[in-house]
Design a protein around this motif. Sequence first.
Motif, mmCIF file in Angstrom:
data_model
loop_
_atom_site.group_PDB
_atom_site.id
_atom_site.type_symbol
_atom_site.label_atom_id
_atom_site.label_comp_id
_atom_site.label_asym_id
_atom_site.label_seq_id
_atom_site.Cartn_x
_atom_site.Cartn_y
_atom_site.Cartn_z
ATOM 1 N N VAL A 29 0.957 -1.202 -0.064
ATOM 2 C CA VAL A 29 -0.105 0.025 -0.066
ATOM 3 C C VAL A 29 0.970 1.049 0.151
ATOM 4 O O VAL A 29 1.850 1.144 0.671
ATOM 5 N N LEU A 30 0.409 2.303 -0.785
ATOM 6 C CA LEU A 30 1.286 3.519 -0.821
ATOM 7 C C LEU A 30 0.181 4.610 -0.450
ATOM 8 O O LEU A 30 -0.729 4.717 -0.949
ATOM 9 N N ALA A 120 -0.719 8.153 -9.984
ATOM 10 C CA ALA A 120 -0.790 7.403 -10.929
ATOM 11 C C ALA A 120 0.512 6.799 -11.110
ATOM 12 O O ALA A 120 0.433 5.403 -11.529
ATOM 13 N N ARG A 121 1.562 7.310 -10.505
ATOM 14 C CA ARG A 121 2.848 6.377 -10.638
ATOM 15 C C ARG A 121 2.799 5.377 -9.868
ATOM 16 O O ARG A 121 3.374 4.136 -10.032
ATOM 17 N N ALA A 122 2.162 5.462 -8.524
ATOM 18 C CA ALA A 122 2.103 4.482 -7.391
ATOM 19 C C ALA A 122 1.274 3.426 -7.997
ATOM 20 O O ALA A 122 1.585 2.260 -7.834
ATOM 21 N N ALA A 123 0.198 3.884 -8.705
ATOM 22 C CA ALA A 123 -0.650 2.437 -9.109
ATOM 23 C C ALA A 123 0.004 1.718 -10.453
ATOM 24 O O ALA A 123 -0.119 0.569 -10.394
ATOM 25 N N GLU A 124 0.520 2.545 -11.314
ATOM 26 C CA GLU A 124 1.495 1.667 -12.295
ATOM 27 C C GLU A 124 2.416 0.971 -11.679
ATOM 28 O O GLU A 124 2.854 0.006 -12.301
ATOM 29 N N GLY A 126 2.085 -0.992 -9.116
ATOM 30 C CA GLY A 126 1.449 -2.100 -8.628
ATOM 31 C C GLY A 126 0.824 -2.092 -7.147
ATOM 32 O O GLY A 126 0.431 -2.948 -6.661
ATOM 33 N N ALA A 127 0.962 -0.993 -6.668
ATOM 34 C CA ALA A 127 0.566 -0.696 -5.357
ATOM 35 C C ALA A 127 -0.760 -0.355 -5.046
ATOM 36 O O ALA A 127 -1.417 0.197 -6.094
ATOM 37 N N ILE A 128 -1.478 -0.668 -4.106
ATOM 38 C CA ILE A 128 -2.677 -0.031 -3.678
ATOM 39 C C ILE A 128 -2.599 1.136 -3.118
ATOM 40 O O ILE A 128 -1.654 1.425 -2.548
ATOM 41 N N VAL A 129 -3.411 2.357 -3.624
ATOM 42 C CA VAL A 129 -3.216 3.609 -3.613
ATOM 43 C C VAL A 129 -4.185 4.366 -2.688
ATOM 44 O O VAL A 129 -5.314 4.069 -3.237
ATOM 45 N N LEU A 130 -3.934 4.802 -1.619
ATOM 46 C CA LEU A 130 -4.956 5.685 -1.023
ATOM 47 C C LEU A 130 -4.355 7.175 -0.932
ATOM 48 O O LEU A 130 -3.427 7.455 -1.060
ATOM 49 N N ALA A 131 -5.461 8.230 -0.778
ATOM 50 C CA ALA A 131 -5.152 9.459 -0.804
ATOM 51 C C ALA A 131 -5.353 9.950 0.619
ATOM 52 O O ALA A 131 -6.477 9.882 1.170
ATOM 53 N N GLY A 132 -4.268 10.291 1.130
ATOM 54 C CA GLY A 132 -4.285 10.680 2.686
ATOM 55 C C GLY A 132 -4.024 12.118 2.815
ATOM 56 O O GLY A 132 -3.327 12.833 2.081
ATOM 57 N N CYS A 133 -4.566 12.807 3.942
ATOM 58 C CA CYS A 133 -4.408 14.148 4.276
ATOM 59 C C CYS A 133 -4.706 14.415 5.856
ATOM 60 O O CYS A 133 -4.615 13.279 6.341
ATOM 61 N N LEU A 134 -4.551 15.572 6.252
ATOM 62 C CA LEU A 134 -4.758 15.856 7.625
ATOM 63 C C LEU A 134 -6.384 15.428 8.145
ATOM 64 O O LEU A 134 -6.526 14.836 9.194
ATOM 65 N N ARG A 135 -7.166 15.775 7.135
ATOM 66 C CA ARG A 135 -8.571 15.457 7.387
ATOM 67 C C ARG A 135 -9.062 13.895 7.772
ATOM 68 O O ARG A 135 -9.806 13.821 8.692
ATOM 69 N N ASN A 136 -8.349 13.150 7.047
ATOM 70 C CA ASN A 136 -8.580 11.862 7.233
ATOM 71 C C ASN A 136 -7.565 10.826 7.610
ATOM 72 O O ASN A 136 -7.519 9.546 7.483
ATOM 73 N N ALA A 137 -6.541 11.616 8.378
ATOM 74 C CA ALA A 137 -5.531 10.712 8.774
ATOM 75 C C ALA A 137 -5.702 9.449 9.568
ATOM 76 O O ALA A 137 -5.119 8.362 9.187
ATOM 77 N N SER A 138 -6.710 9.482 10.714
ATOM 78 C CA SER A 138 -6.678 8.244 11.361
ATOM 79 C C SER A 138 -7.740 7.363 10.421
ATOM 80 O O SER A 138 -7.168 6.102 10.710
ATOM 81 N N ALA A 139 -8.514 7.647 9.713
ATOM 82 C CA ALA A 139 -9.222 6.578 8.715
ATOM 83 C C ALA A 139 -8.152 5.947 7.666
ATOM 84 O O ALA A 139 -8.502 4.918 7.327
ATOM 85 N N VAL A 140 -7.338 6.700 7.176
ATOM 86 C CA VAL A 140 -6.683 6.209 5.981
ATOM 87 C C VAL A 140 -5.701 5.291 6.828
ATOM 88 O O VAL A 140 -5.338 4.360 6.052
ATOM 89 N N ALA A 141 -5.100 5.598 7.947
ATOM 90 C CA ALA A 141 -4.227 4.700 8.624
ATOM 91 C C ALA A 141 -4.699 3.240 8.857
ATOM 92 O O ALA A 141 -4.214 2.309 8.630
ATOM 93 N N ALA A 142 -5.895 3.293 9.419
ATOM 94 C CA ALA A 142 -6.932 2.114 9.537
ATOM 95 C C ALA A 142 -6.995 1.486 8.165
ATOM 96 O O ALA A 142 -6.825 0.116 8.278
ATOM 97 N N LYS A 143 -7.314 1.985 7.267
ATOM 98 C CA LYS A 143 -7.670 1.355 6.079
ATOM 99 C C LYS A 143 -6.328 0.850 5.299
ATOM 100 O O LYS A 143 -6.362 -0.301 5.006
ATOM 101 N N ALA A 144 -5.260 1.616 5.578
ATOM 102 C CA ALA A 144 -3.818 1.047 4.946
ATOM 103 C C ALA A 144 -3.446 -0.163 5.848
ATOM 104 O O ALA A 144 -3.152 -1.096 5.187
ATOM 105 N N LEU A 145 -3.838 -0.312 7.011
ATOM 106 C CA LEU A 145 -3.688 -1.741 7.870
ATOM 107 C C LEU A 145 -4.418 -2.734 7.283
ATOM 108 O O LEU A 145 -3.974 -3.820 7.118
#
Length: 253
Positions: A29-30, A120-124, A126-145
């Motif tokens: 995951v990236l 786009a580079r991360a997807a190319e 072969g990684a699973i790509v998440l869009a992370g920011c300050l607003r969703n930091a905890s939600a993205v961390a949990a989804k990445a795990l």
Amino acid sequence: MTVFGQDGYRVRLEWGGEGVTALAPHCAVLVVVDVLVFTTTVDVVVGRGARVLPFAIGDEAAKAGAEARGAIMAGLGLYTSPTGSVATREKWSLRPSSLTEVPAGTLLGLSSPNGGTLCARAAEAGAIVLAGCLRNASAVAAKALELAGDRPIGIIAGGERWRIGPERPLRPSLEDYLGAGAIAHGLRHGRSAEAELAATAFAAVADRVPELLAHSVSGRELAEAGMAADVELAGAVDSSTVAPVLVDGIFGA
């Protein structure tokens, strides 16, 4: 495998396109972090029940593909000249404040000079790509795990670009270091030294994030361009519970 891939750690952190190249072969995951403003905008759109089809500025083939898939094309929302930047008045654009009322179900084509390109580079790679920011930091961390299982997770701080010559070299930015650190803070086990330091830095200033964001070089630049509302939206730590995942080239929940 090399030391530049931060081998041996479950949670890794690097900067920009070179960071994608270094970490992508080793991470399931990236998480791409471009706080001002691409990944913040993706969070706002997905939080409305809409979706984002990202592409790089100047990628006409990707733009044509977005249009062929029925995407409504958004503008940049910012005009930049050698003498400064000015916010434009497009209805829907890269500015998150322009999209707080986007209708659910909308597929939005969104060009981005930085975050979209990194996704786009991360997807190319072969990684699973998440869009992370300050607003969703905890939600993205949990989804990445959840998505990575016992495999490594890479966090890519997008950074900005110096306006020096045609190559416009990377400028490591406060906002993306804070965003990457906020996500790393939610990934508490197996952090590399780079991820550990970012998490520690975020924790030390967690109660001052909106202030620091507004006073950063990038925040001041956007405020002077008439985009103070976008900086304010971007600084609302954990105000969102969505974790945008790139599937078939589209960010959705």
